[in-house]
Design a protein around this motif. Structure first.
Motif, PDB file in Angstrom:
ATOM      1  N   PHE A  42      -2.256   9.215   5.040  1.00 26.27           N
ATOM      2  CA  PHE A  42      -1.186   8.236   4.892  1.00 26.27           C
ATOM      3  C   PHE A  42      -0.409   8.517   3.602  1.00 26.27           C
ATOM      4  CE2 PHE A  42      -3.455   6.279   8.185  1.00 26.27           C
ATOM      5  CZ  PHE A  42      -2.722   5.208   8.688  1.00 26.27           C
ATOM      6  N   GLN A  49       3.793   3.630   3.707  1.00 24.28           N
ATOM      7  CA  GLN A  49       2.432   3.456   4.218  1.00 24.28           C
ATOM      8  C   GLN A  49       2.340   2.253   5.145  1.00 24.28           C
ATOM      9  OE1 GLN A  49      -1.504   2.036   2.008  1.00 24.28           O
ATOM     10  NE2 GLN A  49      -0.972   4.138   1.400  1.00 24.28           N
ATOM     11  N   TRP A  52       3.790   3.105   8.537  1.00 27.03           N
ATOM     12  CA  TRP A  52       2.822   3.829   9.373  1.00 27.03           C
ATOM     13  C   TRP A  52       1.862   2.850  10.039  1.00 27.03           C
ATOM     14  CZ3 TRP A  52       0.618   9.242   8.197  1.00 27.03           C
ATOM     15  CH2 TRP A  52       1.660  10.128   7.891  1.00 27.03           C
ATOM     16  N   VAL A  63      -6.276   1.357   4.508  1.00 27.98           N
ATOM     17  CA  VAL A  63      -6.107   2.804   4.407  1.00 27.98           C
ATOM     18  C   VAL A  63      -7.081   3.368   3.375  1.00 27.98           C
ATOM     19  CG1 VAL A  63      -4.482   4.657   3.883  1.00 27.98           C
ATOM     20  CG2 VAL A  63      -3.687   2.591   5.047  1.00 27.98           C
ATOM     21  N   SER A  67      -8.530   8.320   6.158  1.00 31.96           N
ATOM     22  CA  SER A  67      -7.682   7.872   7.273  1.00 31.96           C
ATOM     23  C   SER A  67      -6.703   8.985   7.645  1.00 31.96           C
ATOM     24  CB  SER A  67      -6.930   6.596   6.891  1.00 31.96           C
ATOM     25  OG  SER A  67      -7.821   5.557   6.555  1.00 31.96           O
TER      26      SER A  67
END
Length: 287
Positions: A42, A49, A52, A63, A67
């Motif tokens: 990420f 972020q 996403w 996260v 990840s």
């Protein structure tokens, strides 16, 4: 399925990437079975972020450094070629995953907002306020109109109650994802049992199967997939219930081995792998 005889090294992959799995719901891609895919961390930018996390439908996802999102969920223009000297594939700055199982791995059409979809009379300007005829009257008191409003009951919840609700929703989503993965009929589900591998594929163990797959995997990227729509172009008779195959290459191979080992009917295979019956013959012929 035909292939040249070769001396195989039946060893399971033990490199540093073997523990990377795609965190997108319904995606079973991992570096263990899909070495030609790239797995991306990420972004460090908090805004990007969050984009996403929203795109992969995991709003409250925590996260971590492990990840990953696989390259299958990015458009081709977001992937930088060639690879780095270390053999890694990079993403374009600001790239966001947009291709998923729930949109059939197509770029979704942006939906207009409510304001764009609503017809409005000409010369509508929200900044223009209607003049109150009584605003010059010092004795009038109408300011309370702007101060009183009926707020939704949810806005009166305390911060602690909101946080508890968010945690409960996050747990429920995780439970749904775990149940979905455990109920899928795929190679990853039986990878821990050599007995199941022998039953479904006739390979002696999972390590033997993965050794064979390692030899033929590079050729899978060159397979030409002909859609049902293309196969009917000559007669202009496209069936009304065409459905795209969404299986990973390793699971297409697993389906083919089930077909050879157990002699299952196409309808049974379609039911097990949760795909349309019409997509089973192309997988068998391709293999």
């Amino acid at each position: 399925m035909t292939c040249k005889r070769a001396k195989l090294s039946f060893q399971q992959r033990t490199d540093s990437r073997s523990n990377h799995h795609c965190c997108v719901p319904f995606c079973t891609a991992s570096t263990k079975t899909n070495s030609y895919l790239s797995f991306h961390t990420f972004p460090k930018d908090s805004v990007l972020q969050k984009q996403w996390a929203v795109k992969i439908r995991r709003d409250h996802f925590i996260v971590t450094n492990t990840s990953r999102v696989c390259s299958r969920h990015f458009v081709t223009g977001d992937l930088i070629e060639p690879l780095t000297p270390a053999g890694h594939r990079r993403l374009q700055p600001g790239a966001v995953p947009v291709l998923f199982h729930w949109n059939n791995y197509n770029i979704p059409t942006p939906r207009l907002g409510l304001w764009e979809r609503t017809e409005r009379p000409p010369n509508t300007d929200l900044t223009v306020m209607q003049t109150d005829p009584d605003e010059d009257d010092p004795g009038s008191c109408h300011e309370h109109v702007y101060c009183t409003s009926t707020e939704p009951a949810a806005l009166h919840l305390s911060l602690n109650e909101n946080e508890e609700l968010r945690e409960e929703i996050s747990k429920l989503r995780q439970q749904i994802e775990d149940l979905t993965v455990s109920s899928k009929f795929c190679l990853e589900r039986f990878s821990a049992s050599d007995e199941d591998i022998r039953f479904f594929t006739r390979f002696a163990s999972h390590a033997h199967l993965m050794g064979f797959w390692k030899q033929i995997e590079p050729a899978t990227i060159n397979i030409i997939r002909v859609t049902r729509a293309q196969s009917f172009t000559k007669t202009d008779q496209v069936p009304h219930s065409a459905s795209a195959t969404v299986l990973q290459p390793i699971d297409e191979f697993f389906l083919f081995m089930n077909y050879l080992s157990l002699g299952l009917m196409q309808k049974d295979l379609a039911h097990r792998f949760r795909i349309h019956r019409s997509t089973v013959p192309p997988v068998i012929k391709k293999s």
